[in-house]
Write a protein that holds these residues in place. Structure first.
Motif, PDB file in Angstrom:
ATOM      1  N   HIS A  80       0.838  -1.207   0.000  1.00  0.00           N
ATOM      2  CA  HIS A  80       0.000   0.000   0.000  1.00  0.00           C
ATOM      3  C   HIS A  80       0.872   1.257   0.000  1.00  0.00           C
ATOM      4  O   HIS A  80       0.572   2.226  -0.711  1.00  0.00           O
ATOM      5  CB  HIS A  80      -0.942   0.000   1.208  1.00  0.00           C
ATOM      6  CG  HIS A  80      -2.176  -0.818   1.018  1.00  0.00           C
ATOM      7  ND1 HIS A  80      -2.197  -2.181   1.166  1.00  0.00           N
ATOM      8  CD2 HIS A  80      -3.445  -0.458   0.677  1.00  0.00           C
ATOM      9  CE1 HIS A  80      -3.423  -2.628   0.929  1.00  0.00           C
ATOM     10  NE2 HIS A  80      -4.200  -1.601   0.625  1.00  0.00           N
TER      11      HIS A  80
ATOM     12  N   GLN B 264       2.195   1.643  -3.539  1.00  0.00           N
ATOM     13  CA  GLN B 264       1.207   2.198  -4.459  1.00  0.00           C
ATOM     14  C   GLN B 264       1.061   3.706  -4.257  1.00  0.00           C
ATOM     15  O   GLN B 264       1.016   4.478  -5.224  1.00  0.00           O
ATOM     16  CB  GLN B 264      -0.138   1.506  -4.262  1.00  0.00           C
ATOM     17  CG  GLN B 264      -0.250   0.147  -4.912  1.00  0.00           C
ATOM     18  CD  GLN B 264      -0.396   0.227  -6.426  1.00  0.00           C
ATOM     19  OE1 GLN B 264      -0.946   1.178  -6.966  1.00  0.00           O
ATOM     20  NE2 GLN B 264       0.097  -0.783  -7.116  1.00  0.00           N
ATOM     21  N   ALA B 265       0.969   4.131  -3.006  1.00  0.00           N
ATOM     22  CA  ALA B 265       0.745   5.545  -2.727  1.00  0.00           C
ATOM     23  C   ALA B 265       1.934   6.395  -3.166  1.00  0.00           C
ATOM     24  O   ALA B 265       1.771   7.452  -3.805  1.00  0.00           O
ATOM     25  CB  ALA B 265       0.454   5.750  -1.240  1.00  0.00           C
TER      26      ALA B 265
ATOM     27  N   ARG C  73       2.219   6.759  -6.855  1.00  0.00           N
ATOM     28  CA  ARG C  73       1.166   7.589  -7.428  1.00  0.00           C
ATOM     29  C   ARG C  73       1.353   9.058  -7.055  1.00  0.00           C
ATOM     30  O   ARG C  73       0.466   9.885  -7.276  1.00  0.00           O
ATOM     31  CB  ARG C  73      -0.207   7.084  -6.978  1.00  0.00           C
ATOM     32  CG  ARG C  73      -0.577   5.754  -7.625  1.00  0.00           C
ATOM     33  CD  ARG C  73      -1.758   5.075  -6.928  1.00  0.00           C
ATOM     34  NE  ARG C  73      -2.008   3.769  -7.521  1.00  0.00           N
ATOM     35  CZ  ARG C  73      -2.917   3.502  -8.447  1.00  0.00           C
ATOM     36  NH1 ARG C  73      -3.708   4.478  -8.886  1.00  0.00           N
ATOM     37  NH2 ARG C  73      -3.066   2.280  -8.929  1.00  0.00           N
TER      38      ARG C  73
ATOM     39  N   HIS D  84       2.000  10.434  -3.905  1.00  0.00           N
ATOM     40  CA  HIS D  84       1.485  10.905  -2.621  1.00  0.00           C
ATOM     41  C   HIS D  84       2.563  10.846  -1.535  1.00  0.00           C
ATOM     42  O   HIS D  84       3.555  10.123  -1.650  1.00  0.00           O
ATOM     43  CB  HIS D  84       0.278  10.074  -2.201  1.00  0.00           C
ATOM     44  CG  HIS D  84      -0.800  10.027  -3.233  1.00  0.00           C
ATOM     45  ND1 HIS D  84      -1.314  11.168  -3.820  1.00  0.00           N
ATOM     46  CD2 HIS D  84      -1.446   8.978  -3.822  1.00  0.00           C
ATOM     47  CE1 HIS D  84      -2.239  10.831  -4.702  1.00  0.00           C
ATOM     48  NE2 HIS D  84      -2.341   9.513  -4.724  1.00  0.00           N
TER      49      HIS D  84
ATOM     50  N   GLU E 285      -3.247  -2.215  -5.084  1.00  0.00           N
ATOM     51  CA  GLU E 285      -3.658  -1.466  -6.267  1.00  0.00           C
ATOM     52  C   GLU E 285      -5.163  -1.228  -6.255  1.00  0.00           C
ATOM     53  O   GLU E 285      -5.637  -0.124  -6.579  1.00  0.00           O
ATOM     54  CB  GLU E 285      -3.258  -2.223  -7.524  1.00  0.00           C
ATOM     55  CG  GLU E 285      -3.598  -1.499  -8.819  1.00  0.00           C
ATOM     56  CD  GLU E 285      -3.228  -2.321 -10.040  1.00  0.00           C
ATOM     57  OE1 GLU E 285      -2.413  -1.846 -10.839  1.00  0.00           O
ATOM     58  OE2 GLU E 285      -3.770  -3.449 -10.191  1.00  0.00           O
TER      59      GLU E 285
ATOM     60  N   ALA F 122      -5.983   1.489  -3.786  1.00  0.00           N
ATOM     61  CA  ALA F 122      -5.637   2.801  -4.349  1.00  0.00           C
ATOM     62  C   ALA F 122      -6.703   3.295  -5.313  1.00  0.00           C
ATOM     63  O   ALA F 122      -7.097   4.470  -5.292  1.00  0.00           O
ATOM     64  CB  ALA F 122      -4.287   2.725  -5.052  1.00  0.00           C
TER      65      ALA F 122
ATOM     66  N   TRP G 173      -6.738   7.326  -5.157  1.00  0.00           N
ATOM     67  CA  TRP G 173      -5.371   7.821  -5.021  1.00  0.00           C
ATOM     68  C   TRP G 173      -4.812   8.220  -6.386  1.00  0.00           C
ATOM     69  O   TRP G 173      -5.087   7.613  -7.380  1.00  0.00           O
ATOM     70  CB  TRP G 173      -4.480   6.774  -4.411  1.00  0.00           C
ATOM     71  CG  TRP G 173      -4.773   6.479  -2.967  1.00  0.00           C
ATOM     72  CD1 TRP G 173      -5.739   7.057  -2.185  1.00  0.00           C
ATOM     73  CD2 TRP G 173      -4.123   5.507  -2.144  1.00  0.00           C
ATOM     74  NE1 TRP G 173      -5.717   6.515  -0.923  1.00  0.00           N
ATOM     75  CE2 TRP G 173      -4.743   5.572  -0.861  1.00  0.00           C
ATOM     76  CE3 TRP G 173      -3.087   4.601  -2.337  1.00  0.00           C
ATOM     77  CZ2 TRP G 173      -4.350   4.747   0.199  1.00  0.00           C
ATOM     78  CZ3 TRP G 173      -2.706   3.775  -1.290  1.00  0.00           C
ATOM     79  CH2 TRP G 173      -3.323   3.864  -0.034  1.00  0.00           C
TER      80      TRP G 173
END
Length: 374
Positions: free
Chosen positions: A15, A18-19, A22, A24, A366, A369, A374
């Protein structure tokens, strides 16, 4: 967007991955100095073979793609597309393998039924006696004890990522905000609780007593180096009894006509085996569902597994150097890939992938997200 991820096992780390990827900002909080749960105490298998058709298989196949992609960026993961072999020794076991190869999704899994000669050409270490072997080309492996460390080392290259070990989140203090046991408050747009088999305390308070997730205990072991490559992962035909992809009339006939050995049945056992980067073999496993769990490990399951491995390898097992027990969280409805629940404003709980955690975690993250925008 600012994201707080609670838990540094493979689900939590994916997680965070992924963040960050992307764009973040991420704070990842772990109550131990490093994760010590099921994310390390597993085979490191990316196990497509036995997944149920539909959502579970789709998730595993997508995760397999993501693992390979991430492994290209992070070689220290030890990703390898090694495939798997499940040798069979009687007509009843062979019939289950034949039914698997006849599935409409067999090609997506890379199923093939091989002769002993074809199987040994893929994996020469299998010198024992068997009549055929089910091959799954899409299975793969990573190094479970070091995967999270390798992922974190890559994440730490980003100025948008912070890792805070040795902190336990105690309270939700507002939308997207939690307080840890140091008294620090972490505010953001989203909190994702990936606490693995830790289902008490704050998780129970937030999710309530009806959380549809249970804990499962297992025993495993690891040997000294084999001294030769084990080029595929290996399972035995008892694994047919525990994975939904093999459900068929042929499996019913196997269960009736050739029940498991007494020790295997008592401990709900199957053989899964993967070679580690140092040449040792990770071997398991058992399944225990009734609470309270034992606090010790039992020798009979290890003896059974050693016997099965030796019969497939046609040689003595190297010295066992580690034995351990682990506990993972599994949805009580085992057809569900994961339990994902909004427990407060801006706070989500993601848990319960069961034995699919290592396999499916990239795709689970994913999906989170995407669902959270996200």
């Amino acid at each position: 967007m600012r994201v707080t991820v609670v838990g540094a096992g493979v689900v939590g780390t994916m997680h965070a991955w992924q963040a960050v990827n992307r764009g973040h900002e991420v704070v990842q909080i772990e109550r131990e100095a490093e994760a010590r749960g099921a994310s390390l105490r597993n085979f490191g298998q990316i196990w497509v073979s036995g997944r149920a058709g539909g959502e579970e298989l789709d998730t595993a196949l997508r995760a397999r793609e993501l693992w390979e992609e991430i492994g290209g960026r992070v070689p220290a993961l030890g990703f390898r597309p090694n495939g798997s072999l499940t040798p069979v020794r009687c007509d009843l076991e062979l019939a289950v393998a034949e039914a698997a190869v006849a599935r409409p999704d067999a090609a997506a899994r890379g199923y093939k039924l091989l002769t002993p000669g074809e199987a040994r050409a893929l994996n020469p270490a299998l010198r024992g006696e068997f009549s055929a072997a089910l091959y799954c080309e899409r299975d793969a492996a990573v190094e479970p004890r070091t995967a999270q460390l390798a992922l974190r080392a890559e994440l730490l290259k980003s100025p948008r990522y912070r890792f805070l070990p040795g902190r336990e989140v105690r309270d939700v203090v507002g939308p997207g905000a939690v307080r840890d046991d140091h008294g620090d408050v972490h505010r953001g747009d989203a909190v994702v609780l990936c606490t693995g088999a830790w289902l008490g305390g704050l998780v129970r308070e937030l999710a309530g007593p009806g959380l549809p997730v249970r804990r499962v205990r297992l025993q495993m072991m690891q040997t000294d180096p084999l001294g030769e490559p084990l080029t595929t992962s290996v399972a035995d035909a008892d694994s047919f009894r525990y994975y939904p992809a093999y459900a068929s009339a042929a499996l019913g006939a196997l269960n009736t006509g050739r029940p498991q050995a007494e020790t295997a049945a008592a401990h709900r056992m199957q053989l899964l085996m993967v070679q580690r980067a140092d040449g040792g073999l990770t071997i398991g496993d058992t399944h225990e569902y009734e609470h309270p769990f034992a606090f010790d490990t039992l020798e009979d399951p290890y003896d059974h597994l050693a016997g099965v491995v030796e019969s497939l390898l046609g040689r003595p097992l190297p010295k066992v150097r580690r034995r351990w027990a682990g506990v993972y969280a599994q949805c009580t409805d085992t057809a569900r890939v994961v339990h994902r629940q909004q427990v407060r404003d801006g706070v989500w709980l993601v848990t319960g992938p069961g034995g699919r955690g290592m396999t499916c975690s990239p795709a689970i993250a994913e999906t989170t997200a995407k669902e959270l925008g996200w």
